[in-house]
Design an enzyme around this catalytic site. Structure first.
Site, PDB file in Angstrom:
ATOM      1  N   TYR A 284      -3.934   1.543  16.020  1.00  0.00           N
ATOM      2  CA  TYR A 284      -2.565   1.322  16.913  1.00  0.00           C
ATOM      3  C   TYR A 284      -3.048   1.122  18.298  1.00  0.00           C
ATOM      4  O   TYR A 284      -2.036   0.260  18.864  1.00  0.00           O
ATOM      5  CB  TYR A 284      -1.917   2.602  16.926  1.00  0.00           C
ATOM      6  CG  TYR A 284      -1.358   2.815  15.647  1.00  0.00           C
ATOM      7  CD1 TYR A 284      -0.098   2.270  15.041  1.00  0.00           C
ATOM      8  CD2 TYR A 284      -2.044   3.382  14.396  1.00  0.00           C
ATOM      9  CE1 TYR A 284       0.268   2.321  13.728  1.00  0.00           C
ATOM     10  CE2 TYR A 284      -1.570   3.623  13.106  1.00  0.00           C
ATOM     11  CZ  TYR A 284      -0.228   2.831  12.784  1.00  0.00           C
ATOM     12  OH  TYR A 284       0.049   2.853  11.459  1.00  0.00           O
TER      13      TYR A 284
ATOM     14  N   ASN B 189      -7.200   1.794  10.511  1.00  0.00           N
ATOM     15  CA  ASN B 189      -6.026   1.763  10.872  1.00  0.00           C
ATOM     16  C   ASN B 189      -6.030   1.839  12.480  1.00  0.00           C
ATOM     17  O   ASN B 189      -6.695   2.733  13.030  1.00  0.00           O
ATOM     18  CB  ASN B 189      -5.215   3.167  10.230  1.00  0.00           C
ATOM     19  CG  ASN B 189      -5.136   3.356   8.769  1.00  0.00           C
ATOM     20  OD1 ASN B 189      -5.407   2.498   8.187  1.00  0.00           O
ATOM     21  ND2 ASN B 189      -4.774   4.576   8.615  1.00  0.00           N
TER      22      ASN B 189
ATOM     23  N   GLU C   6      -7.066   8.493   6.890  1.00  0.00           N
ATOM     24  CA  GLU C   6      -7.177   8.927   8.276  1.00  0.00           C
ATOM     25  C   GLU C   6      -7.662  10.805   8.171  1.00  0.00           C
ATOM     26  O   GLU C   6      -6.754  11.380   8.583  1.00  0.00           O
ATOM     27  CB  GLU C   6      -5.791   9.164   9.229  1.00  0.00           C
ATOM     28  CG  GLU C   6      -5.385   7.496   9.259  1.00  0.00           C
ATOM     29  CD  GLU C   6      -3.985   7.467  10.137  1.00  0.00           C
ATOM     30  OE1 GLU C   6      -3.577   8.383  10.662  1.00  0.00           O
ATOM     31  OE2 GLU C   6      -3.748   6.320  10.475  1.00  0.00           O
TER      32      GLU C   6
ATOM     33  N   ARG D 235       0.658  -1.342  -0.056  1.00  0.00           N
ATOM     34  CA  ARG D 235      -0.080   0.053   0.078  1.00  0.00           C
ATOM     35  C   ARG D 235       0.988   1.313  -0.018  1.00  0.00           C
ATOM     36  O   ARG D 235       1.704   1.616   0.927  1.00  0.00           O
ATOM     37  CB  ARG D 235      -1.116  -0.102   1.209  1.00  0.00           C
ATOM     38  CG  ARG D 235      -1.507   1.116   1.463  1.00  0.00           C
ATOM     39  CD  ARG D 235      -2.822   1.169   2.523  1.00  0.00           C
ATOM     40  NE  ARG D 235      -3.086   2.383   2.771  1.00  0.00           N
ATOM     41  CZ  ARG D 235      -3.410   3.070   3.732  1.00  0.00           C
ATOM     42  NH1 ARG D 235      -2.589   2.941   4.638  1.00  0.00           N
ATOM     43  NH2 ARG D 235      -3.965   4.360   3.744  1.00  0.00           N
TER      44      ARG D 235
ATOM     45  N   GLU E 119      -3.351  -0.093   8.276  1.00  0.00           N
ATOM     46  CA  GLU E 119      -2.284   0.050   9.110  1.00  0.00           C
ATOM     47  C   GLU E 119      -2.484  -0.503  10.438  1.00  0.00           C
ATOM     48  O   GLU E 119      -3.476  -0.476  11.031  1.00  0.00           O
ATOM     49  CB  GLU E 119      -2.049   1.567   9.131  1.00  0.00           C
ATOM     50  CG  GLU E 119      -1.812   2.421   7.912  1.00  0.00           C
ATOM     51  CD  GLU E 119      -1.446   3.818   8.309  1.00  0.00           C
ATOM     52  OE1 GLU E 119      -1.215   4.079   9.707  1.00  0.00           O
ATOM     53  OE2 GLU E 119      -1.473   4.576   7.630  1.00  0.00           O
TER      54      GLU E 119
ATOM     55  N   HIS F 129      -2.491  11.157   1.278  1.00  0.00           N
ATOM     56  CA  HIS F 129      -1.978  10.659   2.597  1.00  0.00           C
ATOM     57  C   HIS F 129      -1.458  11.834   3.073  1.00  0.00           C
ATOM     58  O   HIS F 129      -0.303  11.967   3.366  1.00  0.00           O
ATOM     59  CB  HIS F 129      -1.152   9.455   2.497  1.00  0.00           C
ATOM     60  CG  HIS F 129      -0.559   8.972   3.891  1.00  0.00           C
ATOM     61  ND1 HIS F 129      -0.727   7.566   4.022  1.00  0.00           N
ATOM     62  CD2 HIS F 129      -0.204   9.455   5.135  1.00  0.00           C
ATOM     63  CE1 HIS F 129      -0.576   7.146   5.354  1.00  0.00           C
ATOM     64  NE2 HIS F 129      -0.187   8.351   6.077  1.00  0.00           N
TER      65      HIS F 129
END
Ligand code: IFM
Length: 469
Positions: free
Chosen positions: A296, A294, A165, A76, A370, A120
């Site tokens: 985290y 995404n 995002e 990606r 992600e 991005h």
């Protein structure tokens, strides 16, 4: 227990143009908002910029060979808007497109499936000068750019992501100002969020008009798994408010065709949202082929207690809040292990999000666009780089993905952030997220032990053991 993933599951790594390419003045590329921001003293740690980054613009062939040698099957990447459409409007620059065409062909020649992200975070500076994302026209400019890139590369790429995002673009870029363009205006942040949503809707229409029917289009969100600190009604309300801004401000119009009413109520003292025109919400509500997630770490919030500000929202230091209308919500560090970003290691948030969007986006495939972690990796005396913490992080999150699939989530792929160490926005080069170590002096790449571990998974589809802690 053997944990194997469904056949056809995509195993990739992810990067973004400004974080890896460098070559910011080559072949007709103009400055993006990140060039301007990074060059402004005090905005990025150590004064770092993406001018050279990891020199991927010149080393892409070697980087692809490295991916192929590892056995990775998907990649990606994002297109730098000012490289292909330097003024953000009008005709494209062939040299810019040629770079991405050659990159794509090389990926395909090595059996690596390309997945293209159009935006991005590197808005052409000229569009920011004309108003940036708070200006409605930027959404139309994005749709024009999307159609042009799709027209040029649609014959060879079948996975397309509009935005990465948008929460960060809107609320870190225009609210707290820790990201480019560094504005600190809560109303501009809300306007930006809406115009990013509109850009997604218009961009999806432009993509579908230009792409063959087999192409799949989606968006990569960074939804928050928001948790209240206590069971008090005040903390539950803090959770609701952050959920509205972090998640439903995007998934409301994208998945349901309507903004949540509580978002309007929470922000009513700032704006009446009259920048949302009739018909915008249905334009934003386009069919998605996949929803990119995404992830985290989870977010823990409470109603602000008196005393010192415990704000730990993990998005960098700023006197300005990235949460318009919820400035008084406090953010807390959950107990337990942390990565080098001081983000907690807690895959349960990913599980919750996968099941939430299975419910809220029925029939839409989920893709983990992600996931990964920064650690303070260093080469040993023999030059090898061992990163057992990252392997444990990946193992825990992938075991959770497997569990979510068992519980009914339709997850079609996983992209590790990131292929290699790179420019980590306002943290500069101080945080290493790569599966491949980069020596920034020599640009030498050294796969870390996590790269070998992940490659084994990509080759077999079976989750390898992780080293013991
Ligand atoms: O490096 C970023 C990426 O650009 C967007 N998602 C989060 C990553 C880690 O902060």
């Amino acid at each position: 227990m053997t944990e194997s993933f469904p056949p056809g599951f995509l195993w990739g790594t992810a990067t973004a143009a400004y974080q890896i390419e460098g070559a910011v003045r080559e072949d007709g590329r103009t400055p993006s908002i990140w060039d301007t921001f990074a060059r402004t003293p005090g905005k990025v740690l150590g004064g770092d910029t993406g001018e050279i980054a990891v020199d991927h613009y010149h080393r892409w062939r070697d980087d692809i060979r490295m991916m192929a040698d590892l056995g990775l099957t998907a990649y990606r990447f994002s297109v730098s808007w000012p490289r292909v459409q330097p003024t953000g409007r009008g005709p494209v620059v062939q040299r810019g497109l040629d770079f991405y065409r050659a990159l794509t062909d090389e990926l395909l020649a090595h059996g690596i499936r390309p997945s293209l992200t159009l935006y991005h975070w590197d808005l052409p500076q000229e569009l920011e000068d004309a108003g940036g994302w708070p200006a409605r026209d930027t959404a139309y400019r994005f749709a024009e750019y999307a159609g042009q890139v799709a027209g040029a590369l649609g014959d060879r790429i079948d996975l397309w992501t509009t935005l990465n995002e948008p929460w960060c673009s809107a609320f870190l870029g225009y609210g707290s100002g820790v990201h480019a363009p560094g504005r600190t205006d809560p109303v501009a942040a809300l306007r930006a969020a809406h115009h990013l949503n509109l850009a997604h809707g218009l961009g999806t229409q432009a993509l579908r008009a230009a792409l063959p029917a087999r192409a799949q289009t989606g968006i990569a969100l960074n939804p928050s798994a928001v948790r209240p600190l206590t069971l008090s009604p005040q903390d539950a309300d803090a959770q609701r408010r952050i959920d509205a801004l972090a998640n439903r401000a995007f998934t409301g119009p994208i998945l349901k065709g309507a903004y949540p009413q509580d978002l309007f109520a929470d922000t009513a003292r700032l704006t009446d949202w009259s920048f949302v025109d009739a018909g915008d919400e249905s334009t934003i509500h386009q069919r998605l082929d996949f929803l990119g997630i995404n992830y985290y770490a989870p977010t823990v919030v409470s109603a602000a207690p008196p005393g010192p500000d415990p704000r730990r929202d993990g998005h960098g230091a700023s006197a300005h809040s990235p949460w318009p209308g919820a400035e008084d919500v406090a953010f807390h560090q959950p107990p337990g292990e942390l990565t080098a970003m001081e983000w907690s290691v807690d895959p349960t948030g990913l599980y919750d999000l996968l099941l939430r969007y299975t419910r809220e986006a029925p029939g839409v495939a989920l893709m983990i666009t992600e996931n990964g972690a920064a650690y303070d990796d260093k080469p040993g005396t023999d030059g090898t780089v061992h990163d057992p913490d990252r392997i444990r992080y990946l193992h825990a999150h992938l075991a959770t993905v497997r569990r979510a699939i068992d519980a009914g989530a339709d997850v079609s792929g996983y992209f590790l952030w990131s292929l290699m160490d790179n420019f980590e926005w306002s943290y500069g080069y101080s945080k290493r997220f790569g599966a491949v170590y980069v020596d920034y002096e020599t640009q030498q790449r050294t796969p870390k032990s996590s790269a070998e571990w992940y490659a084994r998974l990509a080759r077999t589809g079976v989750l390898p053991e992780a080293p013991a802690a």
